[in-house]
Design an enzyme around this catalytic site. Structure first.
Site, PDB file in Angstrom:
ATOM      1  CG  ASP A  71      16.825 -55.360  37.724  1.00  0.00           C
ATOM      2  OD1 ASP A  71      15.876 -55.533  36.959  1.00  0.00           O
ATOM      3  OD2 ASP A  71      17.781 -54.596  37.482  1.00  0.00           O
ATOM      4  CD  GLU A  72      13.869 -53.869  43.633  1.00  0.00           C
ATOM      5  OE1 GLU A  72      13.127 -54.247  42.711  1.00  0.00           O
ATOM      6  OE2 GLU A  72      14.128 -52.667  43.846  1.00  0.00           O
ATOM      7  N   GLY A  73      13.376 -58.912  42.136  1.00  0.00           N
ATOM      8  CA  GLY A  73      12.657 -60.205  42.097  1.00  0.00           C
ATOM      9  C   GLY A  73      11.175 -60.010  42.371  1.00  0.00           C
ATOM     10  CE  LYS A  74       9.761 -54.296  40.920  1.00  0.00           C
ATOM     11  NZ  LYS A  74      11.232 -54.282  40.778  1.00  0.00           N
ATOM     12  N   GLY A 128      11.333 -55.787  33.354  1.00  0.00           N
ATOM     13  CA  GLY A 128      11.433 -57.150  32.845  1.00  0.00           C
ATOM     14  C   GLY A 128      11.264 -58.108  33.999  1.00  0.00           C
ATOM     15  CG  HIS A 129       8.118 -58.703  36.150  1.00  0.00           C
ATOM     16  ND1 HIS A 129       8.987 -57.965  36.905  1.00  0.00           N
ATOM     17  CD2 HIS A 129       6.918 -58.112  36.291  1.00  0.00           C
ATOM     18  CE1 HIS A 129       8.331 -56.979  37.481  1.00  0.00           C
ATOM     19  NE2 HIS A 129       7.082 -57.029  37.116  1.00  0.00           N
ATOM     20  CB  THR A 130      12.941 -63.661  34.700  1.00  0.00           C
ATOM     21  OG1 THR A 130      13.575 -62.628  33.959  1.00  0.00           O
ATOM     22  CG2 THR A 130      13.258 -65.005  34.085  1.00  0.00           C
ATOM     23  CB  THR A 151      15.725 -49.743  29.157  1.00  0.00           C
ATOM     24  OG1 THR A 151      14.581 -48.886  29.045  1.00  0.00           O
ATOM     25  CG2 THR A 151      15.955 -50.106  30.610  1.00  0.00           C
ATOM     26  CD  GLN A 207      10.791 -49.315  35.913  1.00  0.00           C
ATOM     27  OE1 GLN A 207       9.807 -48.645  36.176  1.00  0.00           O
ATOM     28  NE2 GLN A 207      10.820 -50.137  34.896  1.00  0.00           N
ATOM     29  CB  SER A 213      12.674 -65.383  47.224  1.00  0.00           C
ATOM     30  OG  SER A 213      12.996 -66.049  46.047  1.00  0.00           O
TER      31      SER A 213
HETATM   32  P1  IMP Z   1      14.674 -45.781  31.585  1.00  0.00           P
HETATM   33  O1  IMP Z   1      13.620 -46.211  32.544  1.00  0.00           O
HETATM   34  O2  IMP Z   1      14.811 -46.686  30.388  1.00  0.00           O
HETATM   35  O3  IMP Z   1      14.539 -44.335  31.203  1.00  0.00           O
HETATM   36  O4  IMP Z   1      16.107 -45.884  32.332  1.00  0.00           O
HETATM   37  C1  IMP Z   1      16.450 -45.039  33.416  1.00  0.00           C
HETATM   38  C2  IMP Z   1      17.264 -45.804  34.469  1.00  0.00           C
HETATM   39  O5  IMP Z   1      16.429 -46.753  35.101  1.00  0.00           O
HETATM   40  C3  IMP Z   1      18.453 -46.579  33.904  1.00  0.00           C
HETATM   41  O6  IMP Z   1      19.498 -46.560  34.855  1.00  0.00           O
HETATM   42  C4  IMP Z   1      17.911 -47.993  33.766  1.00  0.00           C
HETATM   43  O7  IMP Z   1      18.931 -48.953  33.823  1.00  0.00           O
HETATM   44  C5  IMP Z   1      17.011 -48.053  34.993  1.00  0.00           C
HETATM   45  N1  IMP Z   1      15.906 -49.010  34.840  1.00  0.00           N
HETATM   46  C6  IMP Z   1      14.791 -48.868  34.116  1.00  0.00           C
HETATM   47  N2  IMP Z   1      13.998 -49.949  34.236  1.00  0.00           N
HETATM   48  C7  IMP Z   1      14.640 -50.786  35.064  1.00  0.00           C
HETATM   49  C8  IMP Z   1      14.292 -52.072  35.606  1.00  0.00           C
HETATM   50  O8  IMP Z   1      13.235 -52.652  35.365  1.00  0.00           O
HETATM   51  N3  IMP Z   1      15.218 -52.611  36.445  1.00  0.00           N
HETATM   52  C9  IMP Z   1      16.367 -51.982  36.770  1.00  0.00           C
HETATM   53  N4  IMP Z   1      16.717 -50.795  36.300  1.00  0.00           N
HETATM   54  C10 IMP Z   1      15.861 -50.194  35.460  1.00  0.00           C
END
Ligand code: IMP
Length: 431
Positions: free
Chosen positions: A14-17, A41-43, A131, A226, A415
């Protein structure tokens, strides 16, 4: 010869990539994702319109760019089709010319999602906070050599057989785990036959495709999902995701040799956030947490969960520099700090009466680390809308330069808002 750039998250995701990739895509011909799945998730904000993408690289929003889903990704076909349809509805072009999927990428199946949720329940207070998208179980099957790859979508007869076999096997686990009946095999097979028909034209050998493109002088942008501290090997295990989020994953997740990856860029927020469970040394108390969360809009793009907020952690950032081999940093969401009287960053940890400057990845050790903070005064000036680095308030520049000094890596892009245009580009990694 084209240039290649790898973008990775330097924190907990979630760094804003998404926005950084969106900006740098201007200079790339091809954007390729190399790990993760629709847990990301990219916004991206384009012309005041919010576009949220989970699986398809945000490069799809640009005309004449090719987006690739590499072999390291786990693909939920239902989600992919939904995303394609959503983009088509918004008037974007998506077809086999601009979106291709590696034949070797693993498929996420309905039993992966169900297992993800059931296993989290079983973990109780030790839950990871996944997630719930089936990411972990899909990677488990990959490593256990019983996964189903995208190539199988090209052979419906063989796919049917594999699905029958694996659903029967997984249903026996569900029965043992929950006492409940498992999935209806016919229903899943019917759905996957439909997905196969729809996605077949997109599936090919993407390693060969990229190799040819590179030889033809095309520039490639490798898009990480991630962040470093969620990496399966280098993150805060077991509170991690199930893929290699670090730059090395860009090679294994695409079939491109590591010597050809090019410039490695790490993206970090001007502060820190984390979603899900696990240690977070610079986490703020609830009141300060809430203030930063509201100000920064810190809610997950995928799950809508509130993010935990904290100060920028230089110990963790230096670790990200090391394990990714970062050539440059991008600093996002600087504007979120605009109103603060004081801003802190963590330069070392205190552990068992001593000082620690190397990031410990053992969750238990990290949970005992207390941040040693350096506090600077805030700039109390609006930075959003700033186009030129020199127009930033002096104190904001000092903050950025302090980060550069402490990490030994230059900040090439800052940014200062959600829109594509709200960015100060100091150096383009493609030039
Ligand atoms: P998983 O990837 O759904 O198995 O989740 C494992 C961990 O990674 C959890 O703590 C999630 O909240 C975190 N996580 C997975 N995808 C993201 C992302 O895109 N951004 C931030 N945290 C993530």
């Amino acid at each position: 010869m084209g240039k290649n750039v790898v973008i990775v998250g330097a924190q907990w995701g979630d760094e804003g990539k998404g926005k950084v990739v969106d900006i740098l895509t201007e200079d790339a011909d091809i954007v390729i994702r190399f790990q993760g799945g629709n847990n990301a998730g990219h916004t991206v904000i384009v012309d005041d319109k919010k576009v949220v993408l989970h699986l398809i690289p945000s490069g799809i929003l640009h005309e004449e760019k090719t987006c690739v889903i590499g072999n390291g990704v786990v693909v939920d076909p239902e989600c992919l089709i939904e995303e394609i349809d959503g983009l088509l509805k918004e008037g974007y072009t998506v077809n086999e010319q601009n979106l291709i999927v590696s034949k070797d990428a693993q498929l996420i199946l309905p039993y992966h999602k169900r297992l993800d949720i059931e296993k989290e329940k079983l973990r109780g207070t030790h839950k990871i906070g996944t997630t719930g998208r089936g990411i972990g179980p899909a990677y488990e099957d990959k490593v256990a050599r019983c996964g189903i790859r995208c190539a199988e979508l090209l052979n419906p007869t063989a796919l049917k057989e594999k699905l029958k076999h694996s659903i029967a096997e997984k249903n026996s686990y569900f029965k043992a785990l929950t006492g409940e009946a498992g999935l209806d095999a016919d229903e899943v097979i019917e759905d996957y036959m439909r997905y196969a028909k729809r996605l077949a034209p997109l599936i090919r050998d993407t390693s060969i495709y990229i190799d040819k493109a590179m030889k033809n002088g095309k520039s490639i942008l490798f898009e990480g999902a991630q962040g470093t501290l969620l990496d399966i090997d280098h993150g805060t295990y077991p509170y991690v995701t199930s893929s290699n989020t670090v730059s090395g994953g860009a090679a294994t997740g695409t079939g491109v040799g590591p010597t050809r990856l090019g410039t490695i860029v790490g993206v970090t927020k001007a502060y820190a956030t984390r979603v899900g469970e696990g240690p977070f040394p610079t986490e703020l108390d609830e009141e300060e947490n809430a203030a930063l969360r509201e100000h920064g809009g810190e809610y997950g793009a995928t799950t809508g969960r509130p993010r935990r907020c904290g100060w920028l952690d230089i110990v963790a950032l230096k670790y990200a520099v090391r394990v990714n081999g970062l050539d440059a940093l991008v600093l996002t969401k600087l504007d979120v700090l605009d109103n603060l009287d004081e801003i802190s960053l963590c330069t070392e940890y205190e552990l068992d009466g001593g000082k620690v400057s190397d990031f410990p990845t053992e969750a238990e050790v990290l949970s005992r680390c207390k941040p040693i903070l350096k506090t600077v005064s805030g700039w109390k000036t609006k930075t959003s809308g700033t186009k030129d680095y020199n127009e930033l308030p002096d104190k904001a520049k000092s903050y950025i330069e302090l980060i550069e000094k402490l990490t030994g890596v230059e900040v090439i892009l800052v940014s200062v808002g959600a829109a594509r245009s709200e960015a100060i580009i100091r150096k383009n990694p493609f030039s």
